[in-house]
Design an enzyme around this catalytic site. Structure first.
Site, short mmCIF file in Angstrom:
data_model
loop_
_atom_site.label_atom_id
_atom_site.label_comp_id
_atom_site.label_asym_id
_atom_site.label_seq_id
_atom_site.Cartn_x
_atom_site.Cartn_y
_atom_site.Cartn_z
N ASP A 120 15.77 1.57 59.47
CA ASP A 120 15.96 1.01 60.81
C ASP A 120 16.61 -0.36 60.68
O ASP A 120 16.37 -1.08 59.71
CB ASP A 120 14.62 0.88 61.54
N ASP A 138 17.99 7.34 66.14
CA ASP A 138 16.97 7.21 67.18
C ASP A 138 17.63 7.10 68.56
O ASP A 138 17.13 7.66 69.54
CB ASP A 138 16.11 5.97 66.93
#
Length: 161
Positions: A120, A138
């Site tokens: 991330d 995402d």
């Protein structure tokens, strides 16, 4: 044999996977773990974090079994959505949404296979409030899910008329 009309959905899946993996590769090459690079002061930074869990680090400390659970779940969902695209079970917006979800899920599954966790790097915040770091995959999954809900609502209205 699949017709040319399914080419668009395959292209969305592949483009989503490539965009996700390319951005993660660049972040891994240029940002140190937990380093923050300010993009928009007081609002948006790039950072490198690892998430062994799911959204919002759900089950991140579960001991390792969650990696296989989330990979399996993602693969089952991808097969279901791909089957629905091929069987023409969605209107066009739903097919685009499903392709986005598949591309995003494939990106995160790739991370789990290659790195053992999801990479991330997008961090939005305001003062002391922070939205959990996330990635392109995402984003594809979330936008695709919203589009699927919208398609479902509009498709139901068309059936009712």
């Amino acid at each position: 044999m699949l017709s040319k009309k399914f080419f668009l959905y395959g292209a969305i899946i592949i483009a989503g996977l490539i965009a996700d993996q390319l951005t993660k590769y660049l972040v891994l090459c240029h940002i140190q773990y937990l380093e923050r690079i300010t993009v928009i002061p007081g609002f948006f930074d790039l950072t490198l974090t690892y998430n062994p869990g799911a959204a919002f680090s759900f089950l991140a400390d579960a001991g390792g079994w969650q990696k296989f659970f989330f990979m399996g779940l993602a693969l089952v969902i991808c097969v279901y959505l791909l089957r629905a695209i091929i069987r023409n079970e969605f209107a066009k917006l739903g097919k685009v949404a499903a392709a986005m979800i598949i591309g995003g899920a494939a990106g995160n599954v790739t991370d789990r296979l290659v790195h053992g966790h999801v990479v991330d790097f997008l961090l939005f915040y305001y003062h002391n409030w922070f939205y959990p770091a996330f990635n392109v995959a995402d984003s594809l999954i979330c936008v695709g899910a919203v589009l699927l809900v919208l398609e479902s609502i509009f498709h139901q209205k068309k059936k009712a008329v």
